[in-house]
Design an enzyme around this catalytic site. Structure first.
Site, PDB file in Angstrom:
ATOM      1  N   GLY A   1       0.819  -1.223   0.000  1.00  0.00           N
ATOM      2  CA  GLY A   1       0.000   0.000   0.000  1.00  0.00           C
ATOM      3  C   GLY A   1       0.846   1.263   0.000  1.00  0.00           C
ATOM      4  O   GLY A   1       0.586   2.179  -0.808  1.00  0.00           O
TER       5      GLY A   1
ATOM      6  N   THR B   1      -1.713 -16.753   5.524  1.00  0.00           N
ATOM      7  CA  THR B   1      -2.245 -18.119   5.538  1.00  0.00           C
ATOM      8  C   THR B   1      -3.055 -18.294   6.820  1.00  0.00           C
ATOM      9  O   THR B   1      -2.638 -17.872   7.893  1.00  0.00           O
ATOM     10  CB  THR B   1      -1.083 -19.129   5.503  1.00  0.00           C
ATOM     11  OG1 THR B   1      -0.270 -18.831   4.360  1.00  0.00           O
ATOM     12  CG2 THR B   1      -1.590 -20.553   5.415  1.00  0.00           C
TER      13      THR B   1
ATOM     14  N   PHE C   1       2.420  -6.718  -8.635  1.00  0.00           N
ATOM     15  CA  PHE C   1       3.522  -7.613  -8.985  1.00  0.00           C
ATOM     16  C   PHE C   1       4.883  -7.115  -8.515  1.00  0.00           C
ATOM     17  O   PHE C   1       5.915  -7.680  -8.886  1.00  0.00           O
ATOM     18  CB  PHE C   1       3.559  -7.826 -10.506  1.00  0.00           C
ATOM     19  CG  PHE C   1       2.360  -8.570 -11.025  1.00  0.00           C
ATOM     20  CD1 PHE C   1       2.282  -9.952 -10.911  1.00  0.00           C
ATOM     21  CD2 PHE C   1       1.296  -7.889 -11.594  1.00  0.00           C
ATOM     22  CE1 PHE C   1       1.167 -10.643 -11.382  1.00  0.00           C
ATOM     23  CE2 PHE C   1       0.177  -8.575 -12.063  1.00  0.00           C
ATOM     24  CZ  PHE C   1       0.105  -9.954 -11.949  1.00  0.00           C
TER      25      PHE C   1
ATOM     26  N   ALA D   1       8.273  -6.538  -6.528  1.00  0.00           N
ATOM     27  CA  ALA D   1       9.111  -7.367  -5.654  1.00  0.00           C
ATOM     28  C   ALA D   1       9.816  -6.427  -4.680  1.00  0.00           C
ATOM     29  O   ALA D   1      10.184  -5.299  -5.049  1.00  0.00           O
ATOM     30  CB  ALA D   1      10.129  -8.159  -6.473  1.00  0.00           C
TER      31      ALA D   1
ATOM     32  N   CYS E   1       5.242 -13.800   0.135  1.00  0.00           N
ATOM     33  CA  CYS E   1       4.268 -14.137  -0.915  1.00  0.00           C
ATOM     34  C   CYS E   1       4.325 -15.577  -1.423  1.00  0.00           C
ATOM     35  O   CYS E   1       3.281 -16.238  -1.487  1.00  0.00           O
ATOM     36  CB  CYS E   1       4.433 -13.189  -2.091  1.00  0.00           C
ATOM     37  SG  CYS E   1       4.002 -11.497  -1.675  1.00  0.00           S
TER      38      CYS E   1
ATOM     39  N   PHE F   1      15.023 -11.749   3.859  1.00  0.00           N
ATOM     40  CA  PHE F   1      14.761 -12.832   2.894  1.00  0.00           C
ATOM     41  C   PHE F   1      15.415 -12.595   1.550  1.00  0.00           C
ATOM     42  O   PHE F   1      15.542 -13.522   0.739  1.00  0.00           O
ATOM     43  CB  PHE F   1      13.255 -13.096   2.758  1.00  0.00           C
ATOM     44  CG  PHE F   1      12.513 -12.161   1.834  1.00  0.00           C
ATOM     45  CD1 PHE F   1      12.014 -10.947   2.295  1.00  0.00           C
ATOM     46  CD2 PHE F   1      12.275 -12.511   0.511  1.00  0.00           C
ATOM     47  CE1 PHE F   1      11.320 -10.086   1.440  1.00  0.00           C
ATOM     48  CE2 PHE F   1      11.569 -11.671  -0.347  1.00  0.00           C
ATOM     49  CZ  PHE F   1      11.110 -10.449   0.120  1.00  0.00           C
TER      50      PHE F   1
HETATM   51  P1  NAD Z   1       1.506  -5.711   5.256  1.00  0.00           P
HETATM   52  O1  NAD Z   1       1.239  -6.610   6.374  1.00  0.00           O
HETATM   53  O2  NAD Z   1       2.862  -5.067   5.118  1.00  0.00           O
HETATM   54  O3  NAD Z   1       0.445  -4.503   5.273  1.00  0.00           O
HETATM   55  C1  NAD Z   1      -0.922  -4.673   5.452  1.00  0.00           C
HETATM   56  C2  NAD Z   1      -1.440  -3.519   6.288  1.00  0.00           C
HETATM   57  O4  NAD Z   1      -2.870  -3.583   6.319  1.00  0.00           O
HETATM   58  C3  NAD Z   1      -0.976  -3.540   7.750  1.00  0.00           C
HETATM   59  O5  NAD Z   1      -0.279  -2.340   8.041  1.00  0.00           O
HETATM   60  C4  NAD Z   1      -2.279  -3.666   8.553  1.00  0.00           C
HETATM   61  O6  NAD Z   1      -2.252  -2.944   9.768  1.00  0.00           O
HETATM   62  C5  NAD Z   1      -3.284  -3.083   7.585  1.00  0.00           C
HETATM   63  N1  NAD Z   1      -4.668  -3.492   7.846  1.00  0.00           N
HETATM   64  C6  NAD Z   1      -5.149  -4.747   8.047  1.00  0.00           C
HETATM   65  N2  NAD Z   1      -6.486  -4.719   8.199  1.00  0.00           N
HETATM   66  C7  NAD Z   1      -6.859  -3.429   8.099  1.00  0.00           C
HETATM   67  C8  NAD Z   1      -8.125  -2.764   8.161  1.00  0.00           C
HETATM   68  N3  NAD Z   1      -9.255  -3.451   8.318  1.00  0.00           N
HETATM   69  N4  NAD Z   1      -8.145  -1.419   8.040  1.00  0.00           N
HETATM   70  C9  NAD Z   1      -6.995  -0.720   7.861  1.00  0.00           C
HETATM   71  N5  NAD Z   1      -5.777  -1.289   7.778  1.00  0.00           N
HETATM   72  C10 NAD Z   1      -5.709  -2.638   7.888  1.00  0.00           C
HETATM   73  O7  NAD Z   1       1.169  -6.518   3.922  1.00  0.00           O
HETATM   74  P2  NAD Z   1       1.781  -6.289   2.456  1.00  0.00           P
HETATM   75  O8  NAD Z   1       3.098  -6.991   2.330  1.00  0.00           O
HETATM   76  O9  NAD Z   1       1.678  -4.852   2.084  1.00  0.00           O
HETATM   77  O10 NAD Z   1       0.761  -7.139   1.580  1.00  0.00           O
HETATM   78  C11 NAD Z   1      -0.561  -6.691   1.353  1.00  0.00           C
HETATM   79  C12 NAD Z   1      -1.183  -7.566   0.279  1.00  0.00           C
HETATM   80  O11 NAD Z   1      -0.448  -7.418  -0.942  1.00  0.00           O
HETATM   81  C13 NAD Z   1      -1.165  -9.066   0.606  1.00  0.00           C
HETATM   82  O12 NAD Z   1      -2.339  -9.648   0.099  1.00  0.00           O
HETATM   83  C14 NAD Z   1       0.040  -9.573  -0.172  1.00  0.00           C
HETATM   84  O13 NAD Z   1      -0.104 -10.935  -0.519  1.00  0.00           O
HETATM   85  C15 NAD Z   1       0.001  -8.703  -1.401  1.00  0.00           C
HETATM   86  N6  NAD Z   1       1.312  -8.509  -2.042  1.00  0.00           N
HETATM   87  C16 NAD Z   1       2.435  -8.314  -1.301  1.00  0.00           C
HETATM   88  C17 NAD Z   1       3.657  -8.097  -1.938  1.00  0.00           C
HETATM   89  C18 NAD Z   1       4.921  -7.863  -1.152  1.00  0.00           C
HETATM   90  O14 NAD Z   1       5.992  -7.832  -1.753  1.00  0.00           O
HETATM   91  N7  NAD Z   1       4.897  -7.697   0.149  1.00  0.00           N
HETATM   92  C19 NAD Z   1       3.717  -8.037  -3.339  1.00  0.00           C
HETATM   93  C20 NAD Z   1       2.533  -8.227  -4.059  1.00  0.00           C
HETATM   94  C21 NAD Z   1       1.335  -8.454  -3.415  1.00  0.00           C
HETATM   95  C1  UDX Z   2       7.703 -11.926  -5.241  1.00  0.00           C
HETATM   96  C2  UDX Z   2       7.429 -11.747  -6.733  1.00  0.00           C
HETATM   97  O1  UDX Z   2       8.689 -11.679  -7.440  1.00  0.00           O
HETATM   98  C3  UDX Z   2       6.622 -10.486  -6.973  1.00  0.00           C
HETATM   99  O2  UDX Z   2       6.292 -10.369  -8.360  1.00  0.00           O
HETATM  100  C4  UDX Z   2       5.344 -10.573  -6.153  1.00  0.00           C
HETATM  101  O3  UDX Z   2       4.587  -9.387  -6.346  1.00  0.00           O
HETATM  102  C5  UDX Z   2       5.666 -10.770  -4.691  1.00  0.00           C
HETATM  103  O4  UDX Z   2       6.479 -11.949  -4.518  1.00  0.00           O
HETATM  104  P1  UDX Z   2       9.399 -10.861  -3.499  1.00  0.00           P
HETATM  105  O5  UDX Z   2       9.007 -12.012  -2.650  1.00  0.00           O
HETATM  106  O6  UDX Z   2       9.366  -9.501  -2.931  1.00  0.00           O
HETATM  107  O7  UDX Z   2       8.508 -10.826  -4.825  1.00  0.00           O
HETATM  108  O8  UDX Z   2      10.912 -11.088  -4.014  1.00  0.00           O
HETATM  109  P2  UDX Z   2      11.558 -12.029  -5.154  1.00  0.00           P
HETATM  110  O9  UDX Z   2      12.575 -11.234  -5.858  1.00  0.00           O
HETATM  111  O10 UDX Z   2      10.550 -12.689  -5.974  1.00  0.00           O
HETATM  112  O11 UDX Z   2      12.338 -13.125  -4.289  1.00  0.00           O
HETATM  113  C6  UDX Z   2      11.638 -14.085  -3.520  1.00  0.00           C
HETATM  114  C7  UDX Z   2      12.621 -15.060  -2.927  1.00  0.00           C
HETATM  115  O12 UDX Z   2      13.192 -15.890  -3.935  1.00  0.00           O
HETATM  116  C8  UDX Z   2      13.807 -14.411  -2.220  1.00  0.00           C
HETATM  117  O13 UDX Z   2      14.106 -15.116  -1.043  1.00  0.00           O
HETATM  118  C9  UDX Z   2      14.926 -14.532  -3.226  1.00  0.00           C
HETATM  119  O14 UDX Z   2      16.199 -14.515  -2.634  1.00  0.00           O
HETATM  120  C10 UDX Z   2      14.608 -15.885  -3.836  1.00  0.00           C
HETATM  121  N1  UDX Z   2      15.166 -16.078  -5.187  1.00  0.00           N
HETATM  122  C11 UDX Z   2      14.811 -15.249  -6.203  1.00  0.00           C
HETATM  123  C12 UDX Z   2      16.019 -17.151  -5.427  1.00  0.00           C
HETATM  124  O15 UDX Z   2      16.339 -17.924  -4.521  1.00  0.00           O
HETATM  125  N2  UDX Z   2      16.498 -17.334  -6.704  1.00  0.00           N
HETATM  126  C13 UDX Z   2      16.163 -16.516  -7.739  1.00  0.00           C
HETATM  127  O16 UDX Z   2      16.630 -16.747  -8.863  1.00  0.00           O
HETATM  128  C14 UDX Z   2      15.283 -15.437  -7.474  1.00  0.00           C
END
Ligand code: NAD
Ligand code: UDX
Length: 473
Positions: free
Chosen positions: A13, A90, A158, A160, A272, A334
């Site tokens: 976000g 999960t 999408f 990373a 993720c 990670f």
């Molecule tokens: P996060 O835990 O960092 O952030 C989520 C936020 O939502 C938290 O700050 C939490 O307090 C807030 N929240 C929860 N319920 C709420 C509510 N009812 N009202 C207001 N705030 C609320 O999670 P994230 O990593 O940003 O991931 C969010 C989503 O995006 C997940 O579904 C994840 O799978 C997806 N996603 C994550 C990544 C990534 O790289 N982290 C990439 C692509 C997609």
């Molecule tokens: C992933 C997806 O890439 C992204 O598109 C999605 O939106 C969220 O999940 P992220 O988890 O942030 O992104 O990082 P990513 O670069 O995908 O790496 C994930 C894990 O795989 C890391 O632990 C990384 O070190 C590992 N990795 C990545 C490998 O071990 N080998 C590789 O070749 C690439």
């Protein structure tokens, strides 16, 4: 002025909305969260997310057209478009525990939107959700709507971590899933017009809701599957004196395969991959597709195997015990360029070594001591084994390695490539072991210094080759 509100100021976000505000000065963006500490951090000079380039973007538009607030109700009520970017972890208990996505946060966000809305809204799924979530959300919204009309769109993210800003500025594609009705298509066009501020038209792809929802799960499953595939090969390469880097190069040269995401490692981590594949497995099982579920489950199982194989390799190399030995853990995040530790393989490896009574000295340039202790369950009052005394978290890499019997590289931080390894060798115990879980060091150079080196998927050091094969678990 078009008003956007994003519920959830997390890793997705915050950066996503910062880019929207940065690229669209004509749009007002409010990012809201129930966590007051997170919002306070977004409003401070120390942002809650470490992401290269993020600070400059936030500072350039915060207070102009980008606002962070805990007043969820007000900003939701005011908005034309509401992104929901809450966490979807999960499920830990109940039906589908350990696999299904927990949609509690999503549902409470939807109920709040329904309660406070007095004007028509476009509600955008930004979180990664199971297919058909939009239908469930639609039901919640329309059953409590008071005559307000809602359009639900799926717009999965999408990015990373570590490269989020570049990924957001130059996305390979932006997916927008919507209903095929005139109202649905009008909502799709409104969201297209937001992204069109900076994303070329041919990269903005419109499709049906269910296809967009499944595409996100499929993309993560394919990416993780590549890593598990190369990691499976890494075990075979070690057994046959082949080099996984050469194999990956050869395979990736086929333009149908491509070279990216073929780096063998101690295993993938991050919030993720595992979560989304388990979610996919659960959806397949619910649809009676046992073989499909088992196929994807294997990607996660291979990742677990790779982490435990690494621990076994360490223990068997070091005379079958690491008890009372000092092990330097370099990197805990990670991946590099993030402070995020969710599902980091470092947790499994550290826990494996602790079970064998090793003493750990952990260094990571971005992860706090508090976070590491939390991840290793050291702040658990039931932690009765006294393991917290086995852990030392340090802010200097040379302090971590001083007097150590072995070094484990868990994150591919660039600084680990250029450490003074002569100095490290001199102040370690001998024989001195390095276990490179990311293949970042020049193993031949380190062998010349005197180290015994293990690199994932590479021909084994003579020292390691002469040991009995890694024992079965
Ligand atoms: P996060 O835990 O960092 O952030 C989520 C936020 O939502 C938290 O700050 C939490 O307090 C807030 N929240 C929860 N319920 C709420 C509510 N009812 N009202 C207001 N705030 C609320 O999670 P994230 O990593 O940003 O991931 C969010 C989503 O995006 C997940 O579904 C994840 O799978 C997806 N996603 C994550 C990544 C990534 O790289 N982290 C990439 C692509 C997609
Ligand atoms: C992933 C997806 O890439 C992204 O598109 C999605 O939106 C969220 O999940 P992220 O988890 O942030 O992104 O990082 P990513 O670069 O995908 O790496 C994930 C894990 O795989 C890391 O632990 C990384 O070190 C590992 N990795 C990545 C490998 O071990 N080998 C590789 O070749 C690439």
């Amino acid at each position: 002025m078009l008003k956007i509100c994003c519920i959830g100021a997390g890793y997705v976000g915050g950066p996503t909305m910062a880019i929207v505000a940065y690229k669209c000065p004509d749009i007002q963006v409010a990012v809201v969260d129930i966590s007051s500490s997170r919002i306070a951090a977004w409003n401070s000079s120390s942002l809650p997310v470490f992401e290269p380039g993020l600070d400059d973007i936030v500072m350039s538009c915060r207070g102009r057209n980008l606002f962070f607030s805990t007043d969820v109700e007000k900003h939701v009520a005011d908005a034309d478009i509401i992104f929901v970017s809450v966490n979807t972890p999960t499920k830990r208990q109940g039906l589908g525990a350990g696999k299904a996505a927990d949609l509690t946060y999503w549902e409470s966000a939807a109920r709040l939107i329904a309660d406070v809305s007095t004007s028509d809204k476009i509600v955008v799924e930004k979180s990664t959700v199971p297919v058909k979530t939009a239908e469930a959300i639609e039901r919640i919204l329309t059953h409590n709507s008071n005559g307000v009309r809602f359009q639900i769109l799926s717009n999965p993210e999408f990015l990373a971590e570590g490269t989020a800003i570049n990924d957001l500025l130059h996305p390979d594609r932006v997916l927008i899933g919507g209903r095929s009705t005139p109202e649905g298509q009008a909502a799709v066009n409104t969201l297209v017009s937001v992204y069109a501020h900076w994303v070329p038209a041919d990269r903005i792809i419109s499709m049906g809701l269910w296809s967009a929802e499944i595409s996100k799960l499929a993309a993560n499953a394919f990416l993780a599957q590549r890593i598990s595939s190369i990691n499976a090969m890494s075990a075979l390469c070690e057994a046959t004196s082949a080099d996984v880097t050469q194999v990956a190069y050869a395979v990736g040269k086929d333009s149908r395969v491509g070279h990216r995401f073929l780096n063998a490692s101690v295993g993938y981590g991050g919030s993720c991959f595992q979560k989304d594949i388990l979610n996919l497995v659960y959806i397949c099982e619910c649809n009676g597709l046992t073989e499909v579920a088992n196929y994807w489950k294997q990607v996660v199982q291979l990742n677990d195997y790779q982490k435990s194989r690494f621990v076994k390799r360490i223990v068997s190399s070091m005379f079958n015990t690491v008890a009372q030995k000092k092990m330097a853990i370099l990197g805990f995040a990670f991946k590099k360029d993030t402070g995020d530790t969710r599902e980091t393989p470092a947790i499994d490896v550290c826990q494996g070594l602790l079970r064998d009574n090793a003493h750990l000295s952990i260094y990571d340039p971005q992860v706090t001591e508090e976070q590491i202790r939390h991840d290793l369950d050291m702040d658990n009052p039931d932690e009765t084994h006294g393991r917290s005394k086995q852990i030392n978290i340090v802010s200097d890499v040379y302090e971590a390695t001083e007097g150590a019997h072995g070094v484990c590289i868990m994150t591919e931080w660039d600084e680990f490539k250029t450490l003074d390894y002569e100095r490290i060798f001199k102040h370690m115990q001998h024989p001195s072991f390095i276990f490179d879980g990311r293949n970042v060091i020049d193993a031949d150079r380190l062998r010349k210094i005197g180290f015994i080196v293990y690199s994932i998927g590479k021909p084994l050091d003579p020292w390691l080759r002469d040991l009995p094969a890694v024992p079965p678990s």
